[in-house]
Design a protein around this motif. Structure first.
Motif, PDB file in Angstrom:
ATOM      1  N   TYR A 277       0.862  -1.189   0.000  1.00  0.00           N
ATOM      2  CA  TYR A 277       0.000   0.000   0.000  1.00  0.00           C
ATOM      3  C   TYR A 277       0.895   1.234   0.000  1.00  0.00           C
ATOM      4  O   TYR A 277       1.769   1.376   0.862  1.00  0.00           O
ATOM      5  CB  TYR A 277      -0.892   0.000   1.234  1.00  0.00           C
ATOM      6  CG  TYR A 277      -1.663   1.288   1.456  1.00  0.00           C
ATOM      7  CD1 TYR A 277      -2.926   1.464   0.897  1.00  0.00           C
ATOM      8  CD2 TYR A 277      -1.141   2.312   2.230  1.00  0.00           C
ATOM      9  CE1 TYR A 277      -3.643   2.645   1.105  1.00  0.00           C
ATOM     10  CE2 TYR A 277      -1.847   3.495   2.444  1.00  0.00           C
ATOM     11  CZ  TYR A 277      -3.098   3.645   1.884  1.00  0.00           C
ATOM     12  OH  TYR A 277      -3.800   4.812   2.092  1.00  0.00           O
ATOM     13  N   ASN A 278       0.686   2.117  -0.965  1.00  0.00           N
ATOM     14  CA  ASN A 278       1.447   3.357  -1.045  1.00  0.00           C
ATOM     15  C   ASN A 278       0.538   4.557  -0.808  1.00  0.00           C
ATOM     16  O   ASN A 278      -0.543   4.657  -1.396  1.00  0.00           O
ATOM     17  CB  ASN A 278       2.119   3.514  -2.413  1.00  0.00           C
ATOM     18  CG  ASN A 278       3.352   2.645  -2.555  1.00  0.00           C
ATOM     19  OD1 ASN A 278       4.175   2.582  -1.655  1.00  0.00           O
ATOM     20  ND2 ASN A 278       3.488   1.972  -3.687  1.00  0.00           N
ATOM     21  N   ASP A 279       0.991   5.465   0.040  1.00  0.00           N
ATOM     22  CA  ASP A 279       0.339   6.763   0.236  1.00  0.00           C
ATOM     23  C   ASP A 279       1.250   7.796  -0.415  1.00  0.00           C
ATOM     24  O   ASP A 279       2.288   8.175   0.143  1.00  0.00           O
ATOM     25  CB  ASP A 279       0.164   7.045   1.728  1.00  0.00           C
ATOM     26  CG  ASP A 279      -0.614   8.336   1.998  1.00  0.00           C
ATOM     27  OD1 ASP A 279      -0.496   9.291   1.187  1.00  0.00           O
ATOM     28  OD2 ASP A 279      -1.330   8.400   3.012  1.00  0.00           O
TER      29      ASP A 279
ATOM     30  N   ALA B 199       4.024  10.142   1.107  1.00  0.00           N
ATOM     31  CA  ALA B 199       5.276   9.484   0.704  1.00  0.00           C
ATOM     32  C   ALA B 199       5.634   8.335   1.640  1.00  0.00           C
ATOM     33  O   ALA B 199       6.797   8.158   2.021  1.00  0.00           O
ATOM     34  CB  ALA B 199       6.417  10.483   0.615  1.00  0.00           C
ATOM     35  N   THR B 200       4.625   7.532   2.013  1.00  0.00           N
ATOM     36  CA  THR B 200       4.850   6.399   2.908  1.00  0.00           C
ATOM     37  C   THR B 200       4.341   5.111   2.279  1.00  0.00           C
ATOM     38  O   THR B 200       3.479   5.124   1.400  1.00  0.00           O
ATOM     39  CB  THR B 200       4.134   6.600   4.253  1.00  0.00           C
ATOM     40  OG1 THR B 200       2.727   6.779   4.032  1.00  0.00           O
ATOM     41  CG2 THR B 200       4.695   7.814   4.988  1.00  0.00           C
ATOM     42  N   VAL B 201       4.891   3.998   2.763  1.00  0.00           N
ATOM     43  CA  VAL B 201       4.485   2.677   2.291  1.00  0.00           C
ATOM     44  C   VAL B 201       4.165   1.798   3.498  1.00  0.00           C
ATOM     45  O   VAL B 201       4.821   1.884   4.535  1.00  0.00           O
ATOM     46  CB  VAL B 201       5.594   2.021   1.430  1.00  0.00           C
ATOM     47  CG1 VAL B 201       6.888   1.853   2.220  1.00  0.00           C
ATOM     48  CG2 VAL B 201       5.132   0.680   0.882  1.00  0.00           C
ATOM     49  N   THR B 202       3.141   0.971   3.337  1.00  0.00           N
ATOM     50  CA  THR B 202       2.815  -0.068   4.310  1.00  0.00           C
ATOM     51  C   THR B 202       2.724  -1.371   3.526  1.00  0.00           C
ATOM     52  O   THR B 202       1.901  -1.484   2.616  1.00  0.00           O
ATOM     53  CB  THR B 202       1.479   0.208   5.020  1.00  0.00           C
ATOM     54  OG1 THR B 202       1.554   1.457   5.697  1.00  0.00           O
ATOM     55  CG2 THR B 202       1.170  -0.890   6.034  1.00  0.00           C
TER      56      THR B 202
ATOM     57  N   ASP C 144       7.212   2.503   6.453  1.00  0.00           N
ATOM     58  CA  ASP C 144       8.355   3.407   6.286  1.00  0.00           C
ATOM     59  C   ASP C 144       8.041   4.399   5.176  1.00  0.00           C
ATOM     60  O   ASP C 144       6.932   4.401   4.621  1.00  0.00           O
ATOM     61  CB  ASP C 144       9.605   2.597   5.944  1.00  0.00           C
ATOM     62  CG  ASP C 144      10.885   3.227   6.482  1.00  0.00           C
ATOM     63  OD1 ASP C 144      11.052   4.451   6.324  1.00  0.00           O
ATOM     64  OD2 ASP C 144      11.712   2.488   7.060  1.00  0.00           O
ATOM     65  N   SER C 145       9.015   5.217   4.838  1.00  0.00           N
ATOM     66  CA  SER C 145       8.863   6.113   3.690  1.00  0.00           C
ATOM     67  C   SER C 145       8.982   5.304   2.410  1.00  0.00           C
ATOM     68  O   SER C 145       9.568   4.208   2.407  1.00  0.00           O
ATOM     69  CB  SER C 145       9.941   7.204   3.727  1.00  0.00           C
ATOM     70  OG  SER C 145      11.225   6.611   3.717  1.00  0.00           O
ATOM     71  N   ILE C 146       8.391   5.814   1.327  1.00  0.00           N
ATOM     72  CA  ILE C 146       8.533   5.143   0.024  1.00  0.00           C
ATOM     73  C   ILE C 146      10.015   5.118  -0.341  1.00  0.00           C
ATOM     74  O   ILE C 146      10.708   6.135  -0.255  1.00  0.00           O
ATOM     75  CB  ILE C 146       7.713   5.884  -1.050  1.00  0.00           C
ATOM     76  CG1 ILE C 146       6.209   5.677  -0.793  1.00  0.00           C
ATOM     77  CG2 ILE C 146       8.087   5.412  -2.439  1.00  0.00           C
ATOM     78  CD1 ILE C 146       5.310   6.427  -1.747  1.00  0.00           C
TER      79      ILE C 146
ATOM     80  N   ASN D 249      10.432  -1.435  10.456  1.00  0.00           N
ATOM     81  CA  ASN D 249      10.775  -0.430   9.446  1.00  0.00           C
ATOM     82  C   ASN D 249      11.748  -1.060   8.450  1.00  0.00           C
ATOM     83  O   ASN D 249      12.163  -2.212   8.614  1.00  0.00           O
ATOM     84  CB  ASN D 249      11.374   0.828  10.083  1.00  0.00           C
ATOM     85  CG  ASN D 249      12.619   0.543  10.911  1.00  0.00           C
ATOM     86  OD1 ASN D 249      13.409  -0.345  10.589  1.00  0.00           O
ATOM     87  ND2 ASN D 249      12.798   1.280  11.996  1.00  0.00           N
ATOM     88  N   ARG D 250      12.127  -0.326   7.428  1.00  0.00           N
ATOM     89  CA  ARG D 250      12.920  -0.922   6.349  1.00  0.00           C
ATOM     90  C   ARG D 250      14.295  -1.376   6.833  1.00  0.00           C
ATOM     91  O   ARG D 250      14.782  -2.440   6.442  1.00  0.00           O
ATOM     92  CB  ARG D 250      13.052   0.058   5.187  1.00  0.00           C
ATOM     93  CG  ARG D 250      13.765  -0.554   3.974  1.00  0.00           C
ATOM     94  CD  ARG D 250      13.701   0.345   2.757  1.00  0.00           C
ATOM     95  NE  ARG D 250      12.337   0.450   2.260  1.00  0.00           N
ATOM     96  CZ  ARG D 250      11.592   1.552   2.351  1.00  0.00           C
ATOM     97  NH1 ARG D 250      12.088   2.641   2.937  1.00  0.00           N
ATOM     98  NH2 ARG D 250      10.372   1.577   1.874  1.00  0.00           N
ATOM     99  N   LYS D 251      14.934  -0.583   7.679  1.00  0.00           N
ATOM    100  CA  LYS D 251      16.274  -0.955   8.144  1.00  0.00           C
ATOM    101  C   LYS D 251      16.228  -2.239   8.974  1.00  0.00           C
ATOM    102  O   LYS D 251      17.038  -3.155   8.764  1.00  0.00           O
ATOM    103  CB  LYS D 251      16.888   0.179   8.970  1.00  0.00           C
ATOM    104  CG  LYS D 251      18.320  -0.119   9.416  1.00  0.00           C
ATOM    105  CD  LYS D 251      18.908   1.003  10.228  1.00  0.00           C
ATOM    106  CE  LYS D 251      20.381   0.708  10.555  1.00  0.00           C
ATOM    107  NZ  LYS D 251      20.607  -0.621  11.161  1.00  0.00           N
ATOM    108  N   ALA D 252      15.293  -2.320   9.923  1.00  0.00           N
ATOM    109  CA  ALA D 252      15.193  -3.510  10.759  1.00  0.00           C
ATOM    110  C   ALA D 252      14.810  -4.730   9.926  1.00  0.00           C
ATOM    111  O   ALA D 252      15.315  -5.840  10.141  1.00  0.00           O
ATOM    112  CB  ALA D 252      14.173  -3.281  11.874  1.00  0.00           C
TER     113      ALA D 252
END
Length: 247
Positions: free
Chosen positions: A103-105, A109-112, A126-128, A219-222
Motif C-alpha cells: 500500500y502506497n500513500d 510518501a509512505t508505504v505499508t 516506512d517512507s517510500i 521499518n525498512r532498516k530492521a
C-alpha cells in the motif's frame, strides 16, 4: 492567390488535426491494472548452480507465471496477488517473495507492506523507498500505452529496467517500485530473471484501497537487517533473496 489559399487551408487542416489528436489523448487518474509476473525459473537456477540445473531442469518448470492487481489513484494505491502460479504436476518450484501486499500513500510518501519471509510475515511501515533513475529514449507499447524505458537502481546494488507512461497520472508501479512521472507498466529485474508487465488497464475506483495490517511491525532498516542475518551464509542465493524481498 489560389496558392496562398491552398497553403493556408493546408496549415489550418494540419493544426486542426493536431489539436484534435491532442484532445483525444486519454489521461487516466484512477486505474485498475492486471500485472503478469513471469519468473524464468530455468534461467534462475542455472545462474545459481549450473551443475544442479542440468540435473534438475526436467523436474522444474521452465517459467512460472502469476498475476497481480494494482488499484489506485494519484493519492494512494494497493498492489496484491490475485492468482498464484500453477505448477505442473510432478514438478518442483521454490517460490520467493510471492505474496507481498503493498500500500502506497503518495501524498504522505509512505508505504505499508505485508511481506511474508520464510515462516514469518512482516508489516513494513516506512517512507517510500528511493530509486535512482536514468532515462533513455527507447519506447515500448504495453497494454496499449506508449511507455518510455528507464534504468533503475535500488540501494545502488539491484539494477532493473522499467517502462512508464505519463498517460496514467500515478507515480506507481508493481511491487514497491515507484517514483517516475507516470505509471510503471513494465518492470524487468535481470538478476532475478523476473518480469512484471501489465496485461490489462481499466478505469478504476478508489474503493477498497486500505493498507494491510497482517504481520510483525518493522521499518525498512530492521526488516533488511533481519533478512540479512537469516541469509548471511547463503552466498549468491542469499543476495538474490534479499533483492527479491526488497523490490
Amino acid at each position: 492567390m489560389k496558392k496562398i489559399v491552398i497553403i493556408y487551408t493546408a496549415l489550418f487542416c494540419s493544426l486542426f488535426i493536431s489539436i484534435t489528436a491532442t484532445a483525444q489523448t486519454n489521461f487516466l487518474d484512477k486505474v485498475s491494472i492486471e500485472f503478469e509476473k513471469k519468473v524464468s525459473y530455468w534461467g534462475l537456477i542455472k545462474d545459481l548452480n549450473p551443475e544442479w540445473f542440468e540435473r534438475s531442469k526436467d523436474r522444474s518448470p521452465k517459467e512460472v507465471i502469476s498475476y497481480y492487481n494494482f488499484t489506485g489513484d494519484a493519492s494512494r494505491s494497493i498492489y496484491k496477488q490475485t492468482k498464484e502460479p500453477v505448477i505442473p504436476r510432478g514438478m518442483w518450484y521454490e517460490s520467493f517473495a510471492e505474496n507481498s501486499v503493498v500500500y502506497n500513500d503518495y501524498k504522505a510518501a509512505t508505504v505499508t507492506a505485508s511481506k511474508p519471509v520464510f515462516e514469518q510475515t512482516f508489516l513494513l511501515q516506512d517512507s517510500i523507498q528511493k530509486v535512482t533513475w536514468k532515462y533513455t529514449n527507447d519506447t515500448r507499447n504495453i497494454a496499449g500505452f506508449e511507455c518510455r524505458k528507464v534504468v533503475g537502481f535500488l540501494n545502488d546494488t539491484t539494477g532493473f529496467y522499467a517502462f512508464y507512461t505519463d498517460e496514467i497520472m500515478i507515480s506507481g508501479g508493481p511491487e514497491s517500485i515507484t517514483g517516475l512521472p507516470g505509471m510503471i507498466l513494465g518492470l524487468a529485474v535481470p538478476g532475478l530473471h523476473t518480469t512484471w508487465f501489465a496485461t490489462k488497464v481499466e478505469l478504476g475506483t478508489n474503493k477498497d484501497i486500505t493498507p494491510p495490517s497482517k504481520g510483525k511491525k518493522t521499518n525498512r532498516k530492521a526488516y533488511t537487517d533481519t533478512i540479512s542475518k537469516l541469509i548471511k551464509d547463503w552466498g549468491k542465493e542469499g543476495a538474490r533473496l534479499l533483492a527479491a524481498y526488497l523490490i
